[in-house]
Design an enzyme around this catalytic site. Structure first.
Site, mmCIF file in Angstrom:
data_model
loop_
_atom_site.group_PDB
_atom_site.id
_atom_site.type_symbol
_atom_site.label_atom_id
_atom_site.label_comp_id
_atom_site.label_asym_id
_atom_site.label_seq_id
_atom_site.Cartn_x
_atom_site.Cartn_y
_atom_site.Cartn_z
ATOM 1 N N ARG A 47 0.857 -1.189 0.000
ATOM 2 C CA ARG A 47 0.000 0.000 0.000
ATOM 3 C C ARG A 47 0.900 1.248 0.000
ATOM 4 N NH1 ARG A 47 -2.235 -1.593 5.955
ATOM 5 N NH2 ARG A 47 -0.268 -1.303 7.035
ATOM 6 N N LYS A 107 2.523 -16.755 10.262
ATOM 7 C CA LYS A 107 2.171 -17.859 11.184
ATOM 8 C C LYS A 107 0.693 -17.871 11.522
ATOM 9 C CE LYS A 107 3.827 -14.832 14.689
ATOM 10 N NZ LYS A 107 4.807 -14.030 13.992
ATOM 11 N N VAL A 134 7.776 -20.274 11.393
ATOM 12 C CA VAL A 134 8.170 -20.721 12.737
ATOM 13 C C VAL A 134 9.675 -20.546 12.873
ATOM 14 C CG1 VAL A 134 8.340 -22.694 14.303
ATOM 15 C CG2 VAL A 134 6.351 -22.463 12.818
ATOM 16 N N GLY A 136 11.645 -18.101 12.547
ATOM 17 C CA GLY A 136 12.326 -17.166 11.639
ATOM 18 C C GLY A 136 13.360 -17.831 10.764
ATOM 19 N N GLY A 189 13.080 -2.767 20.518
ATOM 20 C CA GLY A 189 12.353 -3.230 19.333
ATOM 21 C C GLY A 189 12.089 -4.734 19.341
ATOM 22 N N GLU A 192 6.404 -5.459 20.931
ATOM 23 C CA GLU A 192 5.513 -4.399 20.451
ATOM 24 C C GLU A 192 4.932 -3.630 21.631
ATOM 25 O OE1 GLU A 192 2.650 -5.966 17.715
ATOM 26 O OE2 GLU A 192 4.178 -7.221 16.773
ATOM 27 N N LYS A 207 2.729 -21.045 16.479
ATOM 28 C CA LYS A 207 3.920 -21.707 15.923
ATOM 29 C C LYS A 207 3.930 -23.186 16.295
ATOM 30 C CE LYS A 207 6.630 -17.455 16.104
ATOM 31 N NZ LYS A 207 7.535 -16.673 16.958
ATOM 32 N N GLY A 304 13.833 -11.172 12.900
ATOM 33 C CA GLY A 304 14.761 -10.229 12.270
ATOM 34 C C GLY A 304 14.626 -10.322 10.763
HETATM 35 N N1 LIG Z 1 9.850 -9.395 11.383
HETATM 36 C C1 LIG Z 1 10.239 -10.612 11.729
HETATM 37 O O1 LIG Z 1 11.267 -10.791 12.385
HETATM 38 C C2 LIG Z 1 9.413 -11.818 11.327
HETATM 39 C C3 LIG Z 1 9.869 -13.108 11.689
HETATM 40 C C4 LIG Z 1 9.127 -14.230 11.285
HETATM 41 C C5 LIG Z 1 7.969 -14.051 10.573
HETATM 42 N N2 LIG Z 1 7.547 -12.785 10.274
HETATM 43 C C6 LIG Z 1 6.309 -12.657 9.518
HETATM 44 O O2 LIG Z 1 6.604 -12.025 8.269
HETATM 45 C C7 LIG Z 1 5.477 -11.259 7.850
HETATM 46 C C8 LIG Z 1 5.951 -9.829 7.597
HETATM 47 O O3 LIG Z 1 6.469 -9.323 8.799
HETATM 48 P P1 LIG Z 1 7.265 -7.922 8.830
HETATM 49 O O4 LIG Z 1 7.948 -7.885 10.153
HETATM 50 O O5 LIG Z 1 8.042 -7.715 7.597
HETATM 51 O O6 LIG Z 1 6.035 -6.890 8.860
HETATM 52 P P2 LIG Z 1 6.072 -5.329 8.524
HETATM 53 O O7 LIG Z 1 7.424 -4.769 8.737
HETATM 54 O O8 LIG Z 1 4.921 -4.725 9.245
HETATM 55 O O9 LIG Z 1 5.788 -5.300 6.958
HETATM 56 C C9 LIG Z 1 4.543 -5.521 6.375
HETATM 57 C C10 LIG Z 1 4.499 -4.764 5.076
HETATM 58 O O10 LIG Z 1 3.272 -5.080 4.444
HETATM 59 C C11 LIG Z 1 2.588 -3.860 4.129
HETATM 60 N N3 LIG Z 1 1.158 -4.086 4.260
HETATM 61 C C12 LIG Z 1 0.481 -4.392 5.381
HETATM 62 N N4 LIG Z 1 -0.840 -4.523 5.106
HETATM 63 C C13 LIG Z 1 -0.969 -4.280 3.775
HETATM 64 C C14 LIG Z 1 -2.087 -4.264 2.908
HETATM 65 N N5 LIG Z 1 -3.313 -4.504 3.351
HETATM 66 N N6 LIG Z 1 -1.879 -3.970 1.613
HETATM 67 C C15 LIG Z 1 -0.622 -3.725 1.165
HETATM 68 N N7 LIG Z 1 0.476 -3.730 1.939
HETATM 69 C C16 LIG Z 1 0.304 -4.010 3.228
HETATM 70 C C17 LIG Z 1 3.087 -2.858 5.153
HETATM 71 O O11 LIG Z 1 2.914 -1.546 4.650
HETATM 72 P P3 LIG Z 1 3.033 -0.274 5.635
HETATM 73 O O12 LIG Z 1 4.446 0.155 5.536
HETATM 74 O O13 LIG Z 1 2.069 0.698 5.068
HETATM 75 O O14 LIG Z 1 2.630 -0.706 7.003
HETATM 76 C C18 LIG Z 1 4.544 -3.244 5.272
HETATM 77 O O15 LIG Z 1 5.339 -2.660 4.292
HETATM 78 C C19 LIG Z 1 4.430 -11.394 8.956
HETATM 79 O O16 LIG Z 1 3.547 -12.428 8.641
HETATM 80 C C20 LIG Z 1 5.266 -11.777 10.174
HETATM 81 O O17 LIG Z 1 4.537 -12.499 11.149
HETATM 82 C C21 LIG Z 1 8.236 -11.684 10.611
#
Ligand SMILES: NC(=O)c1ccc[n+]([C@@H]2O[C@H](COP(=O)([O-])OP(=O)(O)OC[C@H]3O[C@@H](n4cnc5c(N)ncnc54)[C@H](OP(=O)(O)O)[C@@H]3O)[C@@H](O)[C@H]2O)c1
Length: 435
Positions: A47, A107, A134, A136, A189, A192, A207, A304
């Site tokens: 978005r 997840k 699960v 990462g 960080g 949340e 998980k 991460g």
């Molecule tokens: N971060 C980690 O360490 C980690 C580890 C394991 C698994 N995960 C999984 O990986 C996935 C992504 O995590 P993340 O940490 O990268 O999340 P994030 O930083 O919040 O990134 C999500 C991205 O998706 C965009 N987005 C959200 N809703 C949207 C929509 N309706 N339409 C279009 N774009 C949309 C967000 O845009 P905006 O910038 O506008 O918000 C953002 O750029 C999740 O399922 C999470 O559980 C993450």
């Protein structure tokens, strides 16, 4: 800004990335850095996409806000990295229905909808992989899917939530209150602003249900797994735990026994010298138990951007190779999926038999231990030890009773009775002792 890179057209597998956040950006970096030519990033969808554009992304990559443009494109694999159930679920279903394979790290979506999504993938002769959902960057799901599929696993346990592990290991090493450790995790960080999903076990049980699917071939809704919060654990509990040669970690465990899945998530005493006891900060550990191969352990970064992106790109390489080998053979597309089509749906129980740690907080007066012993004895529960550190205010006096092994169902009625006693300031903190 650097000038966008342009690339020669190749026959590499075409990849559309949806979600350009922490993980999506790292995935794009790896794909753009990659020199092996097996994967080609064609779309980035997010978005308000204008603010996301990066100079290091090749100039022929299409930036879009439109999911439909991705579904209508020639991308063969869609990577879903927006997270949450909606609209991620519709996007994944739309991609699979359009015959595109899907990689996701989501997840919550996989824990709730993996079986119907795997069926949809199979019906459309494409693949669904979720190795990053699960632990990462720890390659435990690929290990379960391939490296351990020759064993008959009966148990999986793990430290699956880095936020909880950071908080508990900080309380352990610095003996700070829970609230201070949480604030520190938020400032760094690792947690949340609303960390309930982590602290109260919702994240870990999602998980665990994915691990049970992959390793034990059992379908279990995350909500069917009991989740206990870590909020009641305090520095004092680490002092008492140390006296028992233990420490405290959030442990997720699932054991398949005679058609019942015994599963639980929550703070538990573990030996300080055990693999679980030694996991510090925000690392993850998964231990699998097999009939033939015994125990196997997987340790590493459970979160991460970069570690998680490695898991996503590894899934991409696996699916791209599978698509390419099915194209060059007579096999139908998607025939290389390693996921079984049938899963068990066992009864789920949290009635483990273990020794227990009960930490009381009471208004002191004579006869308290005698009254508690009377209730425990009436429920046929045997006391192992009574521990009390000196120097506390009698108006809020903590002490610990440990119990010999008994089932949760046997202990629970006694806990209710003890919580109602007039000297109890609050219900006791009750933790299993996992030896
Ligand atoms: N971060 C980690 O360490 C980690 C580890 C394991 C698994 N995960 C999984 O990986 C996935 C992504 O995590 P993340 O940490 O990268 O999340 P994030 O930083 O919040 O990134 C999500 C991205 O998706 C965009 N987005 C959200 N809703 C949207 C929509 N309706 N339409 C279009 N774009 C949309 C967000 O845009 P905006 O910038 O506008 O918000 C953002 O750029 C999740 O399922 C999470 O559980 C993450």
């Amino acid at each position: 800004m650097n000038a966008p890179i342009s690339r020669a057209r190749t026959s590499a597998c075409r990849v559309a990335l949806v979600g350009f956040g922490t993980v999506g950006r790292s995935v794009a970096k790896i794909l753009c850095d990659s020199t092996n030519g097996r994967l080609r990033l064609t779309h980035i969808c997010n978005r308000n996409v204008e603010r996301k554009k990066q100079p290091w992304v090749p100039s022929d990559v299409i930036w879009t806000e439109d999911f439909q443009a991705v579904l209508n494109s020639d991308a063969e694999i869609v990577v879903e990295l927006i997270g949450g159930l909606h609209p991620a679920g519709d996007l994944v279903r739309g991609a699979l229905t359009a015959g595109k394979s899907v990689i996701t790290a989501n997840k919550q979506l996989i824990a709730r909808h993996s079986t119907d999504l795997l069926q949809l993938a199979s019906a459309n002769r494409c693949q669904l992989e979720f190795g990053a959902s699960v632990a990462g960057g720890v390659p435990v799901l690929p290990a379960l899917r391939t490296g351990l599929c020759g064993d008959r696993l009966h148990g999986i346990s793990g430290i699956l939530n880095g936020t909880c592990n950071y908080i508990l290991s900080r309380i352990e090493t610095a003996r700070i209150p829970f609230s201070e450790a949480l604030e520190e995790a938020q400032a760094r960080g690792y947690a949340e602003a609303d960390a309930s999903e982590d602290l109260d076990g919702g994240d870990a049980r999602a998980k665990l249900s994915i691990l049970a699917l992959a390793g034990l071939q059992t379908r279990v809704a995350p909500e069917a797994v009991r989740a206990r919060t870590i909020r009641g654990v305090d520095a004092l509990d680490f002092d008492y735990a140390a006296g028992l040669d233990c420490t405290i970690r959030q442990i997720s465990r699932a054991d398949l026994k005679e058609g019942t899945l015994f599963a639980d998530v929550g703070p538990s005493l573990v030996p300080a010298s055990s693999p679980f006891g030694r996991v510090q900060r925000n690392l993850n550990l998964v231990v699998t138990s097999g009939h033939y191969g015994g125990d196997m352990a997987f340790l590493g970064a459970g979160a991460g951007g970069d570690p998680t992106a490695v898991a996503v790109v590894s899934d991409l390489v696996f699916v791209a190779e599978s698509l390419s080998s099915s194209q060059s053979s007579s096999q139908p597309r998607g025939a290389h999926s390693h996921w079984p089509q049938q899963f068990l749906a066992p009864k789920v129980s949290c009635d483990f038999e273990t020794p227990w740690y009960l930490r009381f907080l009471v208004k002191d007066r004579p006869g308290i231990i005698a009254r508690l012993a009377e209730i425990l004895s009436a429920h046929e529960l045997n006391i192992d030890a009574v521990l009390q550190k000196p120097g506390f205010d009698k108006a809020a006096l903590p002490f610990v009773i440990t119990l010999e092994p008994c089932c949760d169902s046997q202990l629970h009625p006694a806990l209710e009775q003890m919580a109602a006693l007039d000297f109890a300031i609050k219900p006791c903190l009750c933790l299993p002792i996992l030896r």
